[in-house]
Scaffold this motif. Structure first.
Motif, PDB file in Angstrom:
ATOM      1  N   UNK A   1      44.314  40.523  28.734  1.00 43.42           N
ATOM      2  CA  UNK A   1      43.998  39.147  29.052  1.00 43.42           C
ATOM      3  C   UNK A   1      44.894  38.673  30.188  1.00 43.42           C
ATOM      4  N   UNK A   2      44.319  37.948  31.120  1.00 42.56           N
ATOM      5  CA  UNK A   2      45.051  37.384  32.250  1.00 42.56           C
ATOM      6  C   UNK A   2      45.934  36.239  31.765  1.00 42.56           C
ATOM      7  N   UNK A   3      47.171  36.213  32.257  1.00 44.87           N
ATOM      8  CA  UNK A   3      48.093  35.133  31.905  1.00 44.87           C
ATOM      9  C   UNK A   3      48.669  34.528  33.181  1.00 44.87           C
ATOM     10  N   UNK A   4      49.003  33.255  33.120  1.00 48.81           N
ATOM     11  CA  UNK A   4      49.660  32.524  34.202  1.00 48.81           C
ATOM     12  C   UNK A   4      48.884  32.623  35.514  1.00 48.81           C
ATOM     13  N   UNK A   5      47.574  32.387  35.444  1.00 50.44           N
ATOM     14  CA  UNK A   5      46.726  32.447  36.638  1.00 50.44           C
ATOM     15  C   UNK A   5      47.044  31.268  37.551  1.00 50.44           C
ATOM     16  N   UNK A   6      47.279  31.549  38.826  1.00 47.46           N
ATOM     17  CA  UNK A   6      47.538  30.511  39.831  1.00 47.46           C
ATOM     18  C   UNK A   6      46.714  30.827  41.072  1.00 47.46           C
ATOM     19  N   UNK A   7      46.319  29.771  41.774  1.00 50.89           N
ATOM     20  CA  UNK A   7      45.603  29.962  43.038  1.00 50.89           C
ATOM     21  C   UNK A   7      45.976  28.837  43.989  1.00 50.89           C
ATOM     22  N   UNK A   8      45.770  29.082  45.274  1.00 52.56           N
ATOM     23  CA  UNK A   8      45.953  28.034  46.278  1.00 52.56           C
ATOM     24  C   UNK A   8      45.089  28.374  47.482  1.00 52.56           C
ATOM     25  N   UNK A  19      41.063  31.797  49.189  1.00 53.85           N
ATOM     26  CA  UNK A  19      42.163  31.427  48.307  1.00 53.85           C
ATOM     27  C   UNK A  19      43.028  32.646  48.022  1.00 53.85           C
ATOM     28  N   UNK A  20      44.298  32.393  47.784  1.00 60.88           N
ATOM     29  CA  UNK A  20      45.181  33.433  47.279  1.00 60.88           C
ATOM     30  C   UNK A  20      45.352  33.177  45.790  1.00 60.88           C
ATOM     31  N   UNK A  21      45.565  34.225  45.034  1.00 60.43           N
ATOM     32  CA  UNK A  21      45.741  34.061  43.597  1.00 60.43           C
ATOM     33  C   UNK A  21      46.788  35.051  43.102  1.00 60.43           C
ATOM     34  N   UNK A  22      47.307  34.746  41.930  1.00 59.55           N
ATOM     35  CA  UNK A  22      48.214  35.676  41.255  1.00 59.55           C
ATOM     36  C   UNK A  22      48.071  35.463  39.751  1.00 59.55           C
ATOM     37  N   UNK A  23      48.401  36.508  39.013  1.00 62.52           N
ATOM     38  CA  UNK A  23      48.369  36.436  37.559  1.00 62.52           C
ATOM     39  C   UNK A  23      49.155  37.617  37.005  1.00 62.52           C
ATOM     40  N   UNK A  24      49.414  37.539  35.709  1.00 59.60           N
ATOM     41  CA  UNK A  24      50.071  38.640  35.005  1.00 59.60           C
ATOM     42  C   UNK A  24      49.067  39.270  34.055  1.00 59.60           C
ATOM     43  N   UNK A  25      49.117  40.582  33.976  1.00 57.62           N
ATOM     44  CA  UNK A  25      48.273  41.330  33.061  1.00 57.62           C
ATOM     45  C   UNK A  25      49.081  42.513  32.548  1.00 57.62           C
ATOM     46  N   UNK A  26      49.222  42.607  31.247  1.00 61.45           N
ATOM     47  CA  UNK A  26      50.012  43.673  30.612  1.00 61.45           C
ATOM     48  C   UNK A  26      51.430  43.745  31.174  1.00 61.45           C
ATOM     49  N   UNK A  27      52.007  42.570  31.437  1.00 60.08           N
ATOM     50  CA  UNK A  27      53.387  42.501  31.895  1.00 60.08           C
ATOM     51  C   UNK A  27      53.599  42.770  33.369  1.00 60.08           C
ATOM     52  N   UNK A  28      52.526  43.023  34.129  1.00 60.75           N
ATOM     53  CA  UNK A  28      52.640  43.271  35.568  1.00 60.75           C
ATOM     54  C   UNK A  28      52.011  42.135  36.351  1.00 60.75           C
ATOM     55  N   UNK A  29      52.603  41.792  37.487  1.00 63.72           N
ATOM     56  CA  UNK A  29      52.070  40.730  38.340  1.00 63.72           C
ATOM     57  C   UNK A  29      51.109  41.329  39.361  1.00 63.72           C
ATOM     58  N   UNK A  30      49.950  40.701  39.472  1.00 58.84           N
ATOM     59  CA  UNK A  30      48.937  41.105  40.451  1.00 58.84           C
ATOM     60  C   UNK A  30      48.672  39.929  41.380  1.00 58.84           C
ATOM     61  N   UNK A  42      42.982  42.969  46.842  1.00 63.33           N
ATOM     62  CA  UNK A  42      44.320  43.029  46.262  1.00 63.33           C
ATOM     63  C   UNK A  42      45.354  43.092  47.374  1.00 63.33           C
ATOM     64  N   UNK A  43      46.416  42.273  47.262  1.00 61.27           N
ATOM     65  CA  UNK A  43      47.482  42.276  48.264  1.00 61.27           C
ATOM     66  C   UNK A  43      48.771  42.860  47.711  1.00 61.27           C
ATOM     67  N   UNK A  44      48.768  43.191  46.464  1.00 63.18           N
ATOM     68  CA  UNK A  44      49.922  43.808  45.819  1.00 63.18           C
ATOM     69  C   UNK A  44      49.445  45.047  45.094  1.00 63.18           C
ATOM     70  N   UNK A  45      50.076  45.365  43.994  1.00 63.74           N
ATOM     71  CA  UNK A  45      49.636  46.527  43.216  1.00 63.74           C
ATOM     72  C   UNK A  45      48.170  46.378  42.790  1.00 63.74           C
ATOM     73  N   UNK A  46      47.459  47.477  42.794  1.00 63.83           N
ATOM     74  CA  UNK A  46      46.066  47.491  42.347  1.00 63.83           C
ATOM     75  C   UNK A  46      46.030  47.803  40.857  1.00 63.83           C
ATOM     76  N   UNK A  47      45.222  47.071  40.106  1.00 58.93           N
ATOM     77  CA  UNK A  47      45.120  47.346  38.669  1.00 58.93           C
ATOM     78  C   UNK A  47      44.581  48.762  38.418  1.00 58.93           C
ATOM     79  N   UNK A  48      44.820  49.294  37.238  1.00 59.35           N
ATOM     80  CA  UNK A  48      44.260  50.604  36.898  1.00 59.35           C
ATOM     81  C   UNK A  48      42.736  50.589  37.049  1.00 59.35           C
ATOM     82  N   UNK A  49      42.195  51.681  37.493  1.00 58.85           N
ATOM     83  CA  UNK A  49      40.748  51.776  37.757  1.00 58.85           C
ATOM     84  C   UNK A  49      39.924  51.340  36.549  1.00 58.85           C
TER      85      UNK A  49
END
Length: 69
Positions: A1-8, A19-30, A42-49
Motif C-alpha cells: 500500500x502506498x503511504x505518504x503520497x505527495x504531489x506538486x 506533476x511530480x510525486x513521491x510516496x513510500x512503499x514497503x519502506x522505500x521512497x519512490x 520514475x525519477x528515482x528507484x524503479x519499483x520491482x517489476x
C-alpha cells in the motif's frame, strides 16, 4: 500500500500540466513525474517489476482524485 503520497505542479505556470510525486512503499521512497496523458516516469528507484503495474494504477487513481476532482 502506498503511504505518504505527495504531489506538486511540475511548472510554476499551473496552466501547464505535469506533476511530480513521491510516496513510500514497503519502506522505500519512490519519486516520479506524472504527465497529462497519465504516463508515469520514475525519477528515482524503479519499483520491482511485479509491483510496478499495481503502483502505477494506484498513482493514477490518486492523481485523478487530487488533481481532476
Amino acid at each position: 500500500m502506498i503511504q505518504h503520497f505527495q504531489y506538486k505542479n511540475m511548472f510554476e505556470n499551473k496552466q501547464l500540466p505535469g506533476w511530480t510525486f513521491s510516496f513510500y512503499f514497503s519502506g522505500l521512497k519512490y519519486q516520479g513525474n506524472y504527465h497529462k496523458d497519465g504516463r508515469v516516469e520514475w525519477t528515482g528507484p524503479t519499483p520491482p517489476v511485479e509491483k510496478e503495474e499495481i503502483l502505477i494504477k494506484q498513482v493514477h487513481e490518486l492523481m485523478l482524485f487530487h488533481v481532476y476532482d
